[in-house]
Design a protein around this motif. Sequence first.
Motif, PDB file in Angstrom:
ATOM      1  N   PHE A   1     -52.597  33.288 -52.035  1.00  0.00           N
ATOM      2  CA  PHE A   1     -53.522  33.087 -50.920  1.00  0.00           C
ATOM      3  C   PHE A   1     -54.909  33.631 -51.277  1.00  0.00           C
ATOM      4  CE2 PHE A   1     -49.148  33.863 -49.396  1.00  0.00           C
ATOM      5  CZ  PHE A   1     -48.822  32.547 -49.165  1.00  0.00           C
ATOM      6  N   ILE A   2     -55.704  34.007 -50.300  1.00  0.00           N
ATOM      7  CA  ILE A   2     -57.085  34.416 -50.584  1.00  0.00           C
ATOM      8  C   ILE A   2     -57.204  35.937 -50.693  1.00  0.00           C
ATOM      9  CG2 ILE A   2     -59.471  34.415 -49.746  1.00  0.00           C
ATOM     10  CD1 ILE A   2     -58.795  31.737 -48.319  1.00  0.00           C
ATOM     11  N   ALA A   3     -56.835  36.632 -49.632  1.00  0.00           N
ATOM     12  CA  ALA A   3     -57.041  38.084 -49.604  1.00  0.00           C
ATOM     13  C   ALA A   3     -56.220  38.800 -50.664  1.00  0.00           C
ATOM     14  CB  ALA A   3     -56.726  38.635 -48.220  1.00  0.00           C
ATOM     15  N   ASN A   4     -54.982  38.342 -50.890  1.00  0.00           N
ATOM     16  CA  ASN A   4     -54.168  38.989 -51.921  1.00  0.00           C
ATOM     17  C   ASN A   4     -54.764  38.806 -53.302  1.00  0.00           C
ATOM     18  OD1 ASN A   4     -52.206  40.285 -50.485  1.00  0.00           O
ATOM     19  ND2 ASN A   4     -50.543  38.905 -51.003  1.00  0.00           N
ATOM     20  N   ARG A   5     -55.354  37.627 -53.560  1.00  0.00           N
ATOM     21  CA  ARG A   5     -55.976  37.412 -54.868  1.00  0.00           C
ATOM     22  C   ARG A   5     -57.090  38.432 -55.085  1.00  0.00           C
ATOM     23  NH1 ARG A   5     -55.176  32.026 -56.906  1.00  0.00           N
ATOM     24  NH2 ARG A   5     -56.809  32.455 -58.449  1.00  0.00           N
ATOM     25  N   LEU A   6     -57.831  38.711 -54.042  1.00  0.00           N
ATOM     26  CA  LEU A   6     -58.944  39.644 -54.167  1.00  0.00           C
ATOM     27  C   LEU A   6     -58.457  41.080 -54.341  1.00  0.00           C
ATOM     28  CD1 LEU A   6     -61.228  38.102 -51.408  1.00  0.00           C
ATOM     29  CD2 LEU A   6     -61.600  38.019 -53.881  1.00  0.00           C
ATOM     30  N   GLN A   7     -57.490  41.504 -53.539  1.00  0.00           N
ATOM     31  CA  GLN A   7     -57.038  42.890 -53.656  1.00  0.00           C
ATOM     32  C   GLN A   7     -56.220  43.109 -54.933  1.00  0.00           C
ATOM     33  OE1 GLN A   7     -54.701  44.301 -50.379  1.00  0.00           O
ATOM     34  NE2 GLN A   7     -52.955  42.969 -50.792  1.00  0.00           N
TER      35      GLN A   7
ATOM     36  N   LEU B   1     -56.075  40.232 -39.842  1.00  0.00           N
ATOM     37  CA  LEU B   1     -56.079  39.006 -40.635  1.00  0.00           C
ATOM     38  C   LEU B   1     -54.700  38.373 -40.776  1.00  0.00           C
ATOM     39  CD1 LEU B   1     -57.685  37.032 -42.420  1.00  0.00           C
ATOM     40  CD2 LEU B   1     -57.141  38.494 -44.371  1.00  0.00           C
ATOM     41  N   VAL B   2     -54.657  37.036 -40.592  1.00  0.00           N
ATOM     42  CA  VAL B   2     -53.495  36.221 -40.911  1.00  0.00           C
ATOM     43  C   VAL B   2     -53.995  34.972 -41.626  1.00  0.00           C
ATOM     44  CG1 VAL B   2     -51.514  34.925 -40.054  1.00  0.00           C
ATOM     45  CG2 VAL B   2     -52.215  37.002 -38.892  1.00  0.00           C
ATOM     46  N   GLU B   3     -53.383  34.665 -42.772  1.00  0.00           N
ATOM     47  CA  GLU B   3     -53.720  33.448 -43.511  1.00  0.00           C
ATOM     48  C   GLU B   3     -52.648  32.401 -43.230  1.00  0.00           C
ATOM     49  OE1 GLU B   3     -56.000  35.058 -47.432  1.00  0.00           O
ATOM     50  OE2 GLU B   3     -53.902  35.661 -47.245  1.00  0.00           O
ATOM     51  N   VAL B   4     -53.069  31.247 -42.736  1.00  0.00           N
ATOM     52  CA  VAL B   4     -52.147  30.186 -42.345  1.00  0.00           C
ATOM     53  C   VAL B   4     -52.340  28.980 -43.255  1.00  0.00           C
ATOM     54  CG1 VAL B   4     -51.425  28.627 -40.486  1.00  0.00           C
ATOM     55  CG2 VAL B   4     -52.192  30.952 -39.943  1.00  0.00           C
ATOM     56  N   VAL B   5     -51.223  28.485 -43.790  1.00  0.00           N
ATOM     57  CA  VAL B   5     -51.282  27.299 -44.649  1.00  0.00           C
ATOM     58  C   VAL B   5     -49.906  26.645 -44.671  1.00  0.00           C
ATOM     59  CG1 VAL B   5     -50.731  28.585 -46.774  1.00  0.00           C
ATOM     60  CG2 VAL B   5     -52.011  26.428 -46.918  1.00  0.00           C
ATOM     61  N   GLY B   6     -49.900  25.339 -44.768  1.00  0.00           N
ATOM     62  CA  GLY B   6     -48.648  24.603 -44.843  1.00  0.00           C
ATOM     63  C   GLY B   6     -48.276  24.270 -46.269  1.00  0.00           C
ATOM     64  N   GLY B   7     -47.137  23.592 -46.426  1.00  0.00           N
ATOM     65  CA  GLY B   7     -46.685  23.119 -47.726  1.00  0.00           C
ATOM     66  C   GLY B   7     -46.783  21.605 -47.807  1.00  0.00           C
ATOM     67  N   ASP B   8     -46.247  21.049 -48.876  1.00  0.00           N
ATOM     68  CA  ASP B   8     -46.307  19.606 -49.082  1.00  0.00           C
ATOM     69  C   ASP B   8     -45.672  18.836 -47.925  1.00  0.00           C
ATOM     70  OD1 ASP B   8     -47.568  19.961 -51.504  1.00  0.00           O
ATOM     71  OD2 ASP B   8     -45.708  19.866 -52.675  1.00  0.00           O
ATOM     72  N   LYS B   9     -44.611  19.408 -47.322  1.00  0.00           N
ATOM     73  CA  LYS B   9     -43.887  18.712 -46.272  1.00  0.00           C
ATOM     74  C   LYS B   9     -44.244  19.201 -44.865  1.00  0.00           C
ATOM     75  CE  LYS B   9     -39.925  17.774 -49.300  1.00  0.00           C
ATOM     76  NZ  LYS B   9     -38.459  17.953 -49.495  1.00  0.00           N
ATOM     77  N   THR B  10     -45.179  20.145 -44.776  1.00  0.00           N
ATOM     78  CA  THR B  10     -45.593  20.639 -43.468  1.00  0.00           C
ATOM     79  C   THR B  10     -46.477  19.612 -42.785  1.00  0.00           C
ATOM     80  OG1 THR B  10     -45.535  22.925 -44.262  1.00  0.00           O
ATOM     81  CG2 THR B  10     -46.764  22.502 -42.239  1.00  0.00           C
ATOM     82  N   GLU B  11     -46.257  19.409 -41.493  1.00  0.00           N
ATOM     83  CA  GLU B  11     -47.095  18.497 -40.719  1.00  0.00           C
ATOM     84  C   GLU B  11     -48.294  19.262 -40.150  1.00  0.00           C
ATOM     85  OE1 GLU B  11     -44.629  16.500 -37.883  1.00  0.00           O
ATOM     86  OE2 GLU B  11     -43.118  16.000 -39.398  1.00  0.00           O
ATOM     87  N   GLN B  12     -49.425  18.587 -40.069  1.00  0.00           N
ATOM     88  CA  GLN B  12     -50.671  19.249 -39.679  1.00  0.00           C
ATOM     89  C   GLN B  12     -50.593  19.883 -38.300  1.00  0.00           C
ATOM     90  OE1 GLN B  12     -53.304  19.737 -41.709  1.00  0.00           O
ATOM     91  NE2 GLN B  12     -54.118  21.045 -40.094  1.00  0.00           N
ATOM     92  N   TRP B  13     -49.836  19.283 -37.399  1.00  0.00           N
ATOM     93  CA  TRP B  13     -49.735  19.847 -36.055  1.00  0.00           C
ATOM     94  C   TRP B  13     -49.197  21.275 -36.091  1.00  0.00           C
ATOM     95  CZ3 TRP B  13     -45.294  21.848 -34.154  1.00  0.00           C
ATOM     96  CH2 TRP B  13     -44.079  21.429 -34.717  1.00  0.00           C
ATOM     97  N   ALA B  14     -48.257  21.548 -37.025  1.00  0.00           N
ATOM     98  CA  ALA B  14     -47.656  22.882 -37.106  1.00  0.00           C
ATOM     99  C   ALA B  14     -48.685  23.911 -37.579  1.00  0.00           C
ATOM    100  CB  ALA B  14     -46.454  22.862 -38.039  1.00  0.00           C
ATOM    101  N   VAL B  15     -49.515  23.538 -38.545  1.00  0.00           N
ATOM    102  CA  VAL B  15     -50.578  24.435 -39.016  1.00  0.00           C
ATOM    103  C   VAL B  15     -51.557  24.724 -37.886  1.00  0.00           C
ATOM    104  CG1 VAL B  15     -52.505  24.680 -40.627  1.00  0.00           C
ATOM    105  CG2 VAL B  15     -50.360  23.654 -41.402  1.00  0.00           C
ATOM    106  N   ASP B  16     -51.953  23.663 -37.167  1.00  0.00           N
ATOM    107  CA  ASP B  16     -52.910  23.835 -36.062  1.00  0.00           C
ATOM    108  C   ASP B  16     -52.306  24.689 -34.946  1.00  0.00           C
ATOM    109  OD1 ASP B  16     -54.612  22.209 -37.493  1.00  0.00           O
ATOM    110  OD2 ASP B  16     -54.118  20.389 -36.360  1.00  0.00           O
ATOM    111  N   TRP B  17     -51.035  24.432 -34.632  1.00  0.00           N
ATOM    112  CA  TRP B  17     -50.379  25.184 -33.564  1.00  0.00           C
ATOM    113  C   TRP B  17     -50.295  26.661 -33.927  1.00  0.00           C
ATOM    114  CZ3 TRP B  17     -46.740  28.584 -32.210  1.00  0.00           C
ATOM    115  CH2 TRP B  17     -46.295  28.615 -30.897  1.00  0.00           C
ATOM    116  N   ALA B  18     -49.856  26.953 -35.147  1.00  0.00           N
ATOM    117  CA  ALA B  18     -49.716  28.348 -35.575  1.00  0.00           C
ATOM    118  C   ALA B  18     -51.063  29.063 -35.563  1.00  0.00           C
ATOM    119  CB  ALA B  18     -49.098  28.409 -36.965  1.00  0.00           C
ATOM    120  N   SER B  19     -52.105  28.401 -36.033  1.00  0.00           N
ATOM    121  CA  SER B  19     -53.435  29.015 -36.046  1.00  0.00           C
ATOM    122  C   SER B  19     -53.886  29.349 -34.631  1.00  0.00           C
ATOM    123  CB  SER B  19     -54.441  28.073 -36.717  1.00  0.00           C
ATOM    124  OG  SER B  19     -54.103  27.845 -38.077  1.00  0.00           O
TER     125      SER B  19
END
Length: 316
Positions: A189-195, A151-169
């Motif tokens: 994130f998601i998994a850490n909240r659960l564990q 598992l890897v959780e990918v997410v950008g910030g306020d200044k992250t451009e969508q292309w970077a999120v898509d590329w990393a994924s």
Amino acid sequence: MPEPAEVTTVACVGAGVIGGGWAAHFLARGYHVRAWDPAPGAGDRLRRLVDAAWPALTELGLAEGASPDNLTVLPALADAVADAGFVQESAPENLAVKRALLADIDAVAPPGVVVASSTSGFPMSDMQVDAARPGRLVVGHPFNPPYLIPLVEVVGGDKTEQWAVDWASTFYRHVGKSVITMDRELPGFIANRLQEALWREALHMVAAGEATVEQIDTAITEGPGLRWPVHGPCLTFHLAGGEGGMAHMLDHFGPSLKAPWTRLDAPELTRELRDGMVSGCESEADGRSIAELVAERDRAIIAVQRAVHASRGGQR
């Protein structure tokens, strides 16, 4: 900007447990890894970590050309990222350190190269504030050990451009990861909240003398933990509703959702609780070293993954 499948060299900035796990994973996938860590002796520790992980990675199957010899530890950050097609940052969880380091990486990494942070809790919006080109900065949150847990959780910030999120994924999927591309930033994130919810409940029970460390671990490994590699908590409770599924489960058990046994507020980490957790783990380990426990964990994870993979007819 290289295409995800065209990358041949990855920079790992930070060579601790997580950074070293990333390095081992990328090496096993056939990449050249260039690493940098300012801590004294970091290079030797990184090589020991890779050597310890290599038997498990060999059993899983190595990519063509994969070798620990493809690891190079550099004395300067700029040298480590100079030829990289992707940068994975894994510095300690300190916001000031993350901000400064990501700004430094951004200043010397080739234009268009995505930079991902292994942070386990900080939102990228808080970490990218000092970078000159924050649009290429994303979170790539792994799970320990990164060379085994997909598992890897990918997410950008306020200044992250969508292309970077898509590329990393896309890149993470290309290197064999199971990716959650998050729609929005979420603390932890998601998994850490659960564990972490499970972890807080465990600490409460130890602090109150209601359960031992070994009892808590056994409750998971011999109970719900056996179901989770196949179905997550939602589908597990869907099955708990019988033929009525989740609807019946919620209608029947819904009142217990606010039952008084739930104590999700974090307990005070007293010296007594701290010492109790430490002694409990030492007792459960029963003389096994950290290295022995890591080897035991890795063998079991591989066996579980293979069994689940086979039960699904070879489909992830």
